[in-house]
Scaffold this motif. Sequence first.
Motif: not given
Length: 179
Positions: A53-60
Amino acid sequence: MATIKGITVQIGAETTGLKAALKDVENESSKLRSELKEIERQLKFDPHNVELWAQKQKVLNDQVEATREKLNRLKEVQVQVNQQFQAGQISEEQYRAFQREIAKTESQLKNYEKQLKSVNLQNQEFNQRMQELSEKLQKAGERLTDVGKSLTTHVTAPLAALGGLAAKTAIDFESAFAG
């Protein structure tokens, strides 16, 4: 992006094709889309993985920035494209393709911002639940400490006193027979 061909614009002091002017942000955006798809695929298997979820937030967040950069570049050269169309330097098809690219980029930006907002909200809710759980655990720990103190005062101390009394009685009993 392949639909915008033959449009030449000037960005700063450099004259270049529009496709070339957008190439770096297109490449970055493409890489981010691929990474986002991979993260989403992994989240289907492990939907509670905090790292994903943290990666998704960063990539978004990165995708929003890349799309915003692309939109800014398109809007920066929009006047030039309008002038070229009015002067007959580009065809109506090229002009419409440019307009569609702006509309598509604006739509993508809104979509990515919406996804990012959703992920941020989920992250916020998760953090709030963790805070509530932490507070409940702390209160439970305090209650257990109080129970321990109560047991010490009301059970352990009387048992120790009773044990001491039993030992004294046994000694007194033995003394009575010995004497």
